[in-house]
Design a protein around this motif. Sequence first.
Motif, PDB file in Angstrom:
ATOM      1  N   GLY A 133      39.446  43.005  44.737  1.00  0.00           N
ATOM      2  CA  GLY A 133      38.228  42.293  44.902  1.00  0.00           C
ATOM      3  C   GLY A 133      38.388  41.151  43.877  1.00  0.00           C
ATOM      4  O   GLY A 133      37.236  41.411  42.626  1.00  0.00           O
ATOM      5  N   GLU A 155      42.842  40.670  46.788  1.00  0.00           N
ATOM      6  CA  GLU A 155      41.506  39.570  47.715  1.00  0.00           C
ATOM      7  C   GLU A 155      41.625  39.321  49.569  1.00  0.00           C
ATOM      8  O   GLU A 155      43.294  38.657  49.211  1.00  0.00           O
ATOM      9  CB  GLU A 155      41.267  37.977  46.969  1.00  0.00           C
ATOM     10  N   ASP A 195      36.197  46.640  43.500  1.00  0.00           N
ATOM     11  CA  ASP A 195      34.987  45.677  43.816  1.00  0.00           C
ATOM     12  C   ASP A 195      35.393  44.907  44.852  1.00  0.00           C
ATOM     13  O   ASP A 195      34.618  43.874  45.093  1.00  0.00           O
ATOM     14  CB  ASP A 195      34.517  45.518  42.496  1.00  0.00           C
ATOM     15  N   HIS A 236      38.444  32.578  48.456  1.00  0.00           N
ATOM     16  CA  HIS A 236      38.598  33.041  47.586  1.00  0.00           C
ATOM     17  C   HIS A 236      38.796  32.623  46.829  1.00  0.00           C
ATOM     18  O   HIS A 236      38.853  32.783  45.638  1.00  0.00           O
ATOM     19  CB  HIS A 236      37.565  34.354  47.716  1.00  0.00           C
ATOM     20  N   ALA A 283      43.672  44.410  51.233  1.00  0.00           N
ATOM     21  CA  ALA A 283      43.640  45.468  50.022  1.00  0.00           C
ATOM     22  C   ALA A 283      44.551  47.045  50.421  1.00  0.00           C
ATOM     23  O   ALA A 283      45.582  46.968  50.364  1.00  0.00           O
ATOM     24  CB  ALA A 283      42.590  45.743  49.020  1.00  0.00           C
ATOM     25  N   SER A 296      35.338  38.675  36.465  1.00  0.00           N
ATOM     26  CA  SER A 296      35.583  39.463  36.410  1.00  0.00           C
ATOM     27  C   SER A 296      37.122  39.535  35.997  1.00  0.00           C
ATOM     28  O   SER A 296      37.200  40.025  34.903  1.00  0.00           O
ATOM     29  CB  SER A 296      35.633  41.060  37.405  1.00  0.00           C
ATOM     30  N   GLN A 307      29.365  38.349  42.157  1.00  0.00           N
ATOM     31  CA  GLN A 307      30.277  38.636  41.017  1.00  0.00           C
ATOM     32  C   GLN A 307      29.744  39.505  39.595  1.00  0.00           C
ATOM     33  O   GLN A 307      28.230  40.053  39.928  1.00  0.00           O
ATOM     34  CB  GLN A 307      30.727  37.222  40.514  1.00  0.00           C
ATOM     35  N   VAL A 308      30.138  40.137  38.800  1.00  0.00           N
ATOM     36  CA  VAL A 308      29.726  40.822  38.074  1.00  0.00           C
ATOM     37  C   VAL A 308      28.222  40.224  36.616  1.00  0.00           C
ATOM     38  O   VAL A 308      29.066  38.856  37.188  1.00  0.00           O
ATOM     39  CB  VAL A 308      30.725  41.540  36.981  1.00  0.00           C
TER      40      VAL A 308
HETATM   41  N1  SAH Z   1      35.056  41.384  41.051  1.00  0.00           N
HETATM   42  C1  SAH Z   1      34.303  40.322  41.480  1.00  0.00           C
HETATM   43  C2  SAH Z   1      33.662  40.639  43.047  1.00  0.00           C
HETATM   44  C3  SAH Z   1      33.897  40.829  44.247  1.00  0.00           C
HETATM   45  S1  SAH Z   1      33.081  40.713  45.588  1.00  0.00           S
HETATM   46  C4  SAH Z   1      33.572  39.807  40.303  1.00  0.00           C
HETATM   47  O1  SAH Z   1      32.554  40.932  40.100  1.00  0.00           O
HETATM   48  O2  SAH Z   1      33.719  38.691  40.076  1.00  0.00           O
HETATM   49  C5  SAH Z   1      34.123  41.403  46.742  1.00  0.00           C
HETATM   50  C6  SAH Z   1      35.115  40.103  47.027  1.00  0.00           C
HETATM   51  O3  SAH Z   1      35.859  41.383  48.048  1.00  0.00           O
HETATM   52  C7  SAH Z   1      35.359  39.459  47.971  1.00  0.00           C
HETATM   53  O4  SAH Z   1      35.770  38.457  47.719  1.00  0.00           O
HETATM   54  C8  SAH Z   1      35.920  39.834  48.959  1.00  0.00           C
HETATM   55  O5  SAH Z   1      36.649  38.707  49.894  1.00  0.00           O
HETATM   56  C9  SAH Z   1      37.012  40.740  48.685  1.00  0.00           C
HETATM   57  N2  SAH Z   1      36.791  41.843  49.739  1.00  0.00           N
HETATM   58  C10 SAH Z   1      36.763  42.507  51.401  1.00  0.00           C
HETATM   59  N3  SAH Z   1      37.350  42.666  51.579  1.00  0.00           N
HETATM   60  C11 SAH Z   1      38.332  42.972  50.593  1.00  0.00           C
HETATM   61  C12 SAH Z   1      39.697  43.821  50.751  1.00  0.00           C
HETATM   62  N4  SAH Z   1      40.109  44.465  52.107  1.00  0.00           N
HETATM   63  N5  SAH Z   1      40.684  43.572  51.038  1.00  0.00           N
HETATM   64  C13 SAH Z   1      40.560  41.948  49.657  1.00  0.00           C
HETATM   65  N6  SAH Z   1      39.549  42.605  49.241  1.00  0.00           N
HETATM   66  C14 SAH Z   1      38.307  42.152  50.426  1.00  0.00           C
END
Ligand code: SAH
Length: 228
Positions: free
Chosen positions: A71, A95, A145, A100, A124, A77, A46-47
């Motif tokens: 994400g 997500e 993200d 998660h 996504a 975040s 995470q950030v």
């Molecule tokens: N934004 C968060 C961190 C995100 S980490 C924070 O800062 O707290 C990246 C996330 O994207 C992970 O949970 C991962 O499962 C998700 N992810 C990966 N590929 C993805 C996709 N195709 N569609 C949606 N989410 C995805």
Amino acid sequence: MTRMAKPTHPAWIAMDELIEEKLLGRDPVLEGALVAAELAGLPSIQVSAAQGKLLYLLARMAGVRRVLEIGTLGGYSTLWLARALPAEGRVVTLEVEPRHAAVARENFVRAGLSDKIELRVGAALELLPVLAAQKGPPFDLTFLDADKQHNADYLKWAIELSRPGSIIVIDNVVREGAVADETNEDERVRGTRRVYELLASERRVSATALQTVGVKGYDGFILAVVNP
Ligand code: SAH
Ligand code: DHB
Ligand code: MG
């Protein structure tokens, strides 16, 4: 999935500690969300707290009401962004991993912010066309993200779902400088290079990138605004 090593430097960590202590303060809700994510075995990607507060400040500074996040992970975040919104504000966060999403959902409830957050579970690139077809109001801020290989496509969607003046933030666009290496074959690095290529010719947005150091190592983010 292999993750890039995140070398850091004692001074970067000491500075993040100073920034957290003096500018952010203790925050049991956000700290609790991190503990819950760690206990559930989620990766700690995470950030940083300082970057989370930057997202929060951007949203407040621009009077943001509607946020799109791609994400979610454990929702850290997301919580920073949701806190910045007025009572009727909303974050839509996407997500792909149900595990998660489940952790994030519990974190939103514990934070008392689940009314402001709509978590959609799926890839996504499948969820974004659905979101667009629903023809809701534009998003005032989008935070990209998720998986970096698709970031150029996510950026195109983000622009589509925005209005003039909307803010777009893209995480992890430096990666210890790996992104500047055009011979790098890591799909995440190549995906991020495609974001820069897209922005080089995309007249609908104006962008810069900031390189960052701290507890999360050496990385950076792109900050963009949609042009009139
Ligand atoms: N934004 C968060 C961190 C995100 S980490 C924070 O800062 O707290 C990246 C996330 O994207 C992970 O949970 C991962 O499962 C998700 N992810 C990966 N590929 C993805 C996709 N195709 N569609 C949606 N989410 C995805
Ligand atoms: C990774 C993803 C992120 O969003 C991040 O901030 C750091 C690392 C990763 O997939 O390794
Ligand atoms: Mg990231």
